[in-house]
Design a protein around this motif. Structure first.
Motif, mmCIF file in Angstrom:
data_model
loop_
_atom_site.group_PDB
_atom_site.id
_atom_site.type_symbol
_atom_site.label_atom_id
_atom_site.label_comp_id
_atom_site.label_asym_id
_atom_site.label_seq_id
_atom_site.Cartn_x
_atom_site.Cartn_y
_atom_site.Cartn_z
ATOM 1 N N ASP A 238 8.507 21.599 -17.236
ATOM 2 C CA ASP A 238 9.659 21.672 -16.349
ATOM 3 C C ASP A 238 10.019 20.252 -15.954
ATOM 4 N N LEU A 239 11.188 19.794 -16.380
ATOM 5 C CA LEU A 239 11.512 18.387 -16.159
ATOM 6 C C LEU A 239 12.036 18.102 -14.755
ATOM 7 N N THR A 240 12.052 19.103 -13.893
ATOM 8 C CA THR A 240 12.480 18.864 -12.515
ATOM 9 C C THR A 240 11.620 17.801 -11.846
ATOM 10 N N GLY A 241 10.337 17.800 -12.168
ATOM 11 C CA GLY A 241 9.441 16.802 -11.593
ATOM 12 C C GLY A 241 9.875 15.394 -11.933
ATOM 13 N N GLN A 242 10.321 15.197 -13.159
ATOM 14 C CA GLN A 242 10.747 13.848 -13.545
ATOM 15 C C GLN A 242 12.033 13.450 -12.835
ATOM 16 N N VAL A 243 12.911 14.433 -12.578
ATOM 17 C CA VAL A 243 14.125 14.114 -11.819
ATOM 18 C C VAL A 243 13.761 13.712 -10.395
ATOM 19 N N LEU A 244 12.775 14.426 -9.829
ATOM 20 C CA LEU A 244 12.359 14.087 -8.467
ATOM 21 C C LEU A 244 11.794 12.681 -8.394
ATOM 22 N N VAL A 245 11.095 12.264 -9.461
ATOM 23 C CA VAL A 245 10.554 10.898 -9.476
ATOM 24 C C VAL A 245 11.668 9.874 -9.350
ATOM 25 N N PHE A 246 12.821 10.184 -9.941
ATOM 26 C CA PHE A 246 13.948 9.259 -9.803
ATOM 27 C C PHE A 246 14.360 9.090 -8.353
ATOM 28 N N PHE A 247 14.419 10.199 -7.643
ATOM 29 C CA PHE A 247 14.824 10.106 -6.239
ATOM 30 C C PHE A 247 13.775 9.358 -5.419
ATOM 31 N N SER B 19 0.832 -1.206 0.000
ATOM 32 C CA SER B 19 0.000 0.000 0.000
ATOM 33 C C SER B 19 0.864 1.252 0.000
ATOM 34 N N VAL B 20 1.986 1.187 0.730
ATOM 35 C CA VAL B 20 2.901 2.327 0.706
ATOM 36 C C VAL B 20 3.442 2.533 -0.702
ATOM 37 N N GLU B 21 3.716 1.417 -1.400
ATOM 38 C CA GLU B 21 4.188 1.546 -2.781
ATOM 39 C C GLU B 21 3.141 2.198 -3.668
ATOM 40 N N ILE B 22 1.868 1.857 -3.450
ATOM 41 C CA ILE B 22 0.793 2.481 -4.235
ATOM 42 C C ILE B 22 0.776 3.987 -3.991
ATOM 43 N N MET B 23 0.937 4.390 -2.717
ATOM 44 C CA MET B 23 0.939 5.822 -2.421
ATOM 45 C C MET B 23 2.115 6.511 -3.086
ATOM 46 N N LEU B 24 3.286 5.873 -3.053
ATOM 47 C CA LEU B 24 4.458 6.470 -3.702
ATOM 48 C C LEU B 24 4.240 6.600 -5.202
ATOM 49 N N ASN B 25 3.585 5.591 -5.796
ATOM 50 C CA ASN B 25 3.325 5.650 -7.233
ATOM 51 C C ASN B 25 2.364 6.768 -7.567
ATOM 52 N N ALA B 26 1.377 6.991 -6.698
ATOM 53 C CA ALA B 26 0.433 8.082 -6.937
ATOM 54 C C ALA B 26 1.158 9.419 -6.934
ATOM 55 N N VAL B 27 2.060 9.596 -5.980
ATOM 56 C CA VAL B 27 2.798 10.856 -5.914
ATOM 57 C C VAL B 27 3.709 11.010 -7.135
ATOM 58 N N ASN B 28 4.353 9.908 -7.549
ATOM 59 C CA ASN B 28 5.191 9.957 -8.743
ATOM 60 C C ASN B 28 4.391 10.385 -9.959
ATOM 61 N N LEU B 29 3.201 9.828 -10.088
ATOM 62 C CA LEU B 29 2.364 10.161 -11.242
ATOM 63 C C LEU B 29 1.974 11.638 -11.207
ATOM 64 N N THR B 30 1.727 12.169 -10.012
ATOM 65 C CA THR B 30 1.440 13.598 -9.901
ATOM 66 C C THR B 30 2.622 14.432 -10.382
ATOM 67 N N PHE B 31 3.820 14.049 -9.940
ATOM 68 C CA PHE B 31 5.019 14.776 -10.364
ATOM 69 C C PHE B 31 5.141 14.785 -11.882
ATOM 70 N N VAL B 32 4.971 13.601 -12.496
ATOM 71 C CA VAL B 32 5.159 13.507 -13.943
ATOM 72 C C VAL B 32 4.102 14.313 -14.683
ATOM 73 N N ALA B 33 2.854 14.250 -14.198
ATOM 74 C CA ALA B 33 1.780 14.971 -14.878
ATOM 75 C C ALA B 33 2.023 16.470 -14.814
ATOM 76 N N VAL B 34 2.389 16.976 -13.625
ATOM 77 C CA VAL B 34 2.629 18.416 -13.507
ATOM 78 C C VAL B 34 3.848 18.824 -14.326
ATOM 79 N N ALA B 35 4.878 17.957 -14.339
ATOM 80 C CA ALA B 35 6.063 18.258 -15.149
ATOM 81 C C ALA B 35 5.706 18.352 -16.623
ATOM 82 N N ARG B 36 4.783 17.497 -17.062
ATOM 83 C CA ARG B 36 4.389 17.518 -18.470
ATOM 84 C C ARG B 36 3.639 18.788 -18.825
ATOM 85 N N TYR B 37 2.776 19.223 -17.920
ATOM 86 C CA TYR B 37 1.917 20.356 -18.266
ATOM 87 C C TYR B 37 2.559 21.698 -17.973
ATOM 88 N N THR B 38 3.708 21.703 -17.270
ATOM 89 C CA THR B 38 4.387 22.969 -17.054
ATOM 90 C C THR B 38 5.732 23.028 -17.764
#
Lengths: 168, 101
Positions: free
Chosen positions: B56-65, B35-54
């Motif tokens: 700014d690829l910083t969001g995708q770098v954060l997903v790596f971390f 379940s913790v992994e599901i929550m982390l995946n949800a946050v990752n998806l948020t980062f990627v979506a916002v990075a796509r629409y703004t």
């Protein structure tokens, strides 16, 4: 074309959310583990849909190839299906609904009340930009992440190793 | 109607809530980790979506971390789980209460 995009998006969205529900509510642990596979694949598909090509590959490699394999090994090493000791059910479901509804309502309100940028930008490959960012602006966090992984590796080995008791 | 950022954000909100539900209601340690992994995946998806629409690829770098930390968390968590299984012979969260008051 627009219809096709919608169909693909909703397909992946339903796949992700549906398998996540199975992970949380299925009484058997191994079924949950395999449903988690579909959640990870759905998220990877959404990454592709968001033109994050490199991250989609990393998602498959790290989550499906690494983390999920590790979880399934954990299930195999610990859960005996025949013993009654393993808890199967969800507990305090209705009490837990209160914080869930509060979290979901809070997130929904924020999403609905904020003005977001609407137009997606044209697709272009992301690998080069990510690599440059990782080796210039985010070099220190990158190195710290490698130290963290090394520490986790050693710590996990130390914790999971079987120590035989000495005779003397 | 186009697919907008709001669609992705609502999807990740639902995914995150499902993860919280799992953490709160399940008593099996492995399902808690999932379940913790599901929550982390949800946050990752948020980062990627916002990075796509703004753009700014910083969001995708954060997903790596986040992925790095998730891998470390699962490795150490499963090691703890196997050690606990060896000592206690159970997966039930209620039986690990040494540090509870």
């Amino acid at each position: 074309m627009e219809l096709l995009r919608h169909i693909i998006f909703w397909l992946f969205a339903v796949l992700t959310v549906g398998s996540a529900v199975v992970v949380v509510f299925h009484p058997r642990v191994i079924y949950s583990a395999f449903a988690l596979l579909f959640t990870f694949f759905g998220v990877a598909g959404l990454y592709v849909f968001l033109s994050a090509d490199f991250l989609a590959a990393a998602q498959i490699l790290i989550y499906v190839g690494g983390i999920l394999t590790l979880i399934i090994f954990g299930v195999f090493l610990t859960a005996k299906i025949t013993t009654l000791d393993i808890p199967h059910q969800t507990h305090q479901r209705y009490v837990a609904l209160v914080p869930i509804v509060m979290i979901a309502a809070g997130l929904f309100t924020v999403v609905k009340n904020t003005v977001w940028p609407t137009a997606p930008l044209p697709h272009h490959p992301t690998t080069q930009v990510i690599g440059e960012l990782l080796l210039t602006k985010y070099l220190v966090p990158f190195e710290l992440a490698s130290i963290l992984l090394l520490a986790a590796l050693i710590g996990a080995m130390r914790l999971a190793r079987y120590y035989r008791k000495r005779e003397d | 109607m186009q697919i907008e950022l709001t669609h992705y954000l609502l999807l990740t909100a639902v995914l995150f809530a499902i993860g919280v539900m799992g953490v709160l209601t399940r008593k099996n340690l492995i399902v808690l980790l999932m379940s913790v992994e599901i929550m982390l995946n949800a946050v990752n998806l948020t980062f990627v979506a916002v990075a796509r629409y703004t753009a700014d690829l910083t969001g995708q770098v954060l997903v790596f971390f986040v992925m790095c930390v998730a891998a470390a968390e699962v490795a150490v968590g499963l090691a703890v789980l196997i050690a606990l299984w060896r000592h206690r012979g159970t997966m039930h969260m209620d039986s690990f209460r040494l540090l509870k008051w």
